[in-house]
Design a protein around this motif. Structure first.
Motif, PDB file in Angstrom:
ATOM      1  N   GLU A 113       0.834  -1.188   0.000  1.00 40.96           N
ATOM      2  CA  GLU A 113       0.000   0.000   0.000  1.00 40.96           C
ATOM      3  C   GLU A 113       0.876   1.249   0.000  1.00 40.96           C
ATOM      4  O   GLU A 113       1.971   1.266   0.568  1.00 40.96           O
ATOM      5  N   GLY A 114       0.391   2.275  -0.631  1.00 39.30           N
ATOM      6  CA  GLY A 114       1.129   3.531  -0.654  1.00 39.30           C
ATOM      7  C   GLY A 114       0.967   4.250  -1.984  1.00 39.30           C
ATOM      8  O   GLY A 114       0.085   3.927  -2.789  1.00 39.30           O
ATOM      9  N   THR A 115       1.847   5.220  -2.224  1.00 37.99           N
ATOM     10  CA  THR A 115       1.757   6.075  -3.413  1.00 37.99           C
ATOM     11  C   THR A 115       2.779   5.635  -4.455  1.00 37.99           C
ATOM     12  O   THR A 115       3.954   5.405  -4.140  1.00 37.99           O
ATOM     13  N   TYR A 116       2.294   5.534  -5.708  1.00 32.58           N
ATOM     14  CA  TYR A 116       3.128   5.152  -6.837  1.00 32.58           C
ATOM     15  C   TYR A 116       3.123   6.297  -7.852  1.00 32.58           C
ATOM     16  O   TYR A 116       2.118   7.007  -8.004  1.00 32.58           O
ATOM     17  N   ILE A 117       4.275   6.457  -8.553  1.00 32.54           N
ATOM     18  CA  ILE A 117       4.443   7.535  -9.521  1.00 32.54           C
ATOM     19  C   ILE A 117       4.800   6.925 -10.867  1.00 32.54           C
ATOM     20  O   ILE A 117       5.670   6.043 -10.964  1.00 32.54           O
ATOM     21  N   CYS A 118       4.105   7.378 -11.900  1.00 27.66           N
ATOM     22  CA  CYS A 118       4.399   6.910 -13.261  1.00 27.66           C
ATOM     23  C   CYS A 118       4.843   8.100 -14.118  1.00 27.66           C
ATOM     24  O   CYS A 118       4.298   9.205 -13.986  1.00 27.66           O
ATOM     25  N   ARG A 119       5.857   7.861 -14.966  1.00 30.95           N
ATOM     26  CA  ARG A 119       6.397   8.911 -15.838  1.00 30.95           C
ATOM     27  C   ARG A 119       6.627   8.335 -17.225  1.00 30.95           C
ATOM     28  O   ARG A 119       7.038   7.179 -17.390  1.00 30.95           O
ATOM     29  N   THR A 120       6.366   9.159 -18.216  1.00 30.40           N
ATOM     30  CA  THR A 120       6.624   8.740 -19.595  1.00 30.40           C
ATOM     31  C   THR A 120       8.120   8.845 -19.886  1.00 30.40           C
ATOM     32  O   THR A 120       8.897   9.329 -19.058  1.00 30.40           O
ATOM     33  N   LEU A 121       8.474   8.432 -21.065  1.00 28.77           N
ATOM     34  CA  LEU A 121       9.897   8.423 -21.420  1.00 28.77           C
ATOM     35  C   LEU A 121      10.484   9.830 -21.443  1.00 28.77           C
ATOM     36  O   LEU A 121      11.626  10.042 -21.038  1.00 28.77           O
ATOM     37  N   ASN A 122       9.707  10.812 -21.916  1.00 28.80           N
ATOM     38  CA  ASN A 122      10.227  12.180 -21.973  1.00 28.80           C
ATOM     39  C   ASN A 122       9.905  12.974 -20.721  1.00 28.80           C
ATOM     40  O   ASN A 122      10.276  14.142 -20.621  1.00 28.80           O
TER      41      ASN A 122
END
Length: 443
Positions: free
Chosen positions: A109-118
């Motif tokens: 449980e917790g916070t996840y961060i997603c980022r694109t390639l750029n």
């Protein structure tokens, strides 16, 4: 038959529940109020440029898939755990904008961060783990014969935000059910939750002899579960405890207490729907209760322990024994009188009030004893005891009369025998001379 009865409102409830559940599907939106789960320690170099995109939910012990909001499906992204610099999953994983957690544990449980390639697009996702809803536990109770309420609780702690949808319908016999159509008088209808969001709903204007089916559906982001309960008003009737209990001493009587009370405020004042009562009392430091069943709204306890305070409580039930007894009223304490019986002038004496009148039942004020009680003792003997005493007195009187009559008969017989004097043998022979008898010359 069952599928037909759940048309209308029930279909609407199912659609709403399905809509809520669908929010936990691929790239779900926030279910209910937004919950960030962040408490001030953010990755300033990353999260200050990344918008928060809500909460996603998963089941403990099962594989959970997170998706990056705002990114087209199949677009590769990188995943990071909030507060950690290590990459969880890179763009070369082949999963596009999704992150899969196998056999999710509470530590996931917790916070996840997603980022694109750029790095131009990204989002924060707060993962909450829990369990699907189980069938709720439902119970219903009627405090009067006009309305009834139902309460519920979850049979399993899901750990996730939960909502409840409640409805009811009136049940008919098999022959009547075949002719019912949608929108008929049998429902279903919404069972309003009072207050809103509380685990309680109220059915107003119920019919005393009818049966009802209660539908309580528990919904959380992982699913929905329904409990159906059939009830009849007469079987779930349980009045509220009586009110206004008063316990007062009876002046001059060290073993008597006078108790009075009123109907509960929730019970309608109707002459055809009355309550009966039971009263319990015990002296201080005594664990065992004594109980009587009064015939009205007051009772005189005649066997109290002199000089000791007594606890008194009452409960109520429908006078035709429908449902069950109410809970006991709060205990009220009273101590018998310790003073002598005072003389009351005749002109100041007031008649005792009747034990129960129609005015007492209709008035919310408690039944009060007379300001100046009658100095004569209260007669609360059991009618059966009085009948037994009268029967005993009649038997003894009859035996006494029989014995007296027998004694008088013997005395009269002996007295008559004394007047005639002693009789000689053969006194029963006729007193006729022998020579006067026919045929005496032949002797």
């Amino acid at each position: 038959m069952m599928s037909h009865s759940y048309s209308g409102l029930s279909r609407v409830l199912v659609v709403v529940a399905a809509a809520l559940v669908s929010s936990s599907s691929s790239c779900p939106q926030a279910w209910g109020p937004s919950e960030s789960g962040l408490e001030g320690k953010e990755m300033k170099n990353i999260t200050s440029k990344v918008p928060f995109s809500g909460v996603q939910y998963g089941q403990l012990g099962k594989s959970v898939m997170l998706c990056c909001p705002g990114v087209n499906a199949g677009t590769p992204v990188s995943w990071f755990r909030d507060g950690e610099s290590d990459m969880l999953q890179g763009p070369e994983s082949g999963l596009g904008n999704e992150l899969v957690l196998v056999e999710a544990h509470s530590t996931d449980e917790g916070t996840y961060i997603c980022r694109t390639l750029n790095g131009a697009l990204g989002a924060m996702v707060n993962l909450k783990l829990g369990y699907p809803p189980a069938r709720p536990v439902v119970s219903c109770q009627a405090a009067a014969y006009e309305n009834f309420s139902c309460t519920w609780r979850s049979s399993q702690v899901s750990g996730l935000p939960t909502r409840y949808f409640t409805s009811y319908r009136k049940k008919n016999g098999p022959e009547a059910a075949d002719s019912q159509s949608e929108g008929s008088s049998t429902g279903p209808w919404l069972c309003p939750q009072e207050p809103q969001g509380a685990p309680r709903c109220v059915v107003h204007g119920a019919e005393f002899w009818s049966k009802y089916r209660i539908n309580v559906t528990e919904v959380n982001p992982l699913g929905a579960s329904t409990r159906l309960l059939d009830v009849s008003l007469q079987s779930i009737l349980r009045p509220d405890p009586p009110q206004g209990l008063r316990v007062e001493p009876v002046p001059g009587y060290p073993r008597r207490l006078h108790a009075s009370w009123t109907y509960p405020a929730s019970w309608p004042r109707q002459p055809h729907f009355l309550l009966k009562f039971r009263l319990q009392y015990r002296p201080a430091q005594h664990p065992v209760w004594s109980m009587v069943e009064p015939t009205g709204l007051e009772e005189v306890i005649t066997d109290a322990v002199a000089g000791l305070p007594h606890a008194v409580r009452v409960s109520a039930r429908d006078f035709l024994d429908a449902g069950t007894w109410s809970a006991w009223s709060p205990e009220v304490w009273g101590t018998p009188s310790t003073g002598p019986l005072s003389k009351i002038p005749v002109e100041d004496q007031l008649p005792m009030q009747p034990r129960e009148t129609e005015d007492q039942m209709d008035s919310p004020a408690p039944a009060r004893p007379s300001p100046k009680p009658d100095p004569q003792p209260f007669d609360h003997r059991d009618p059966l005891e009085q009948m037994a005493v009268l029967a005993s007195l009649g038997i003894f009187s009859f035996l006494g009369l029989a014995a007296g009559a027998l004694a008088l008969g013997l005395w009269l017989r002996l007295r008559r025998g004394g007047k005639n004097g002693p009789q000689k043998p053969g006194f029963l022979a006729p007193m006729i001379p022998v020579d006067k008898l026919p045929g005496a010359s032949n002797l």
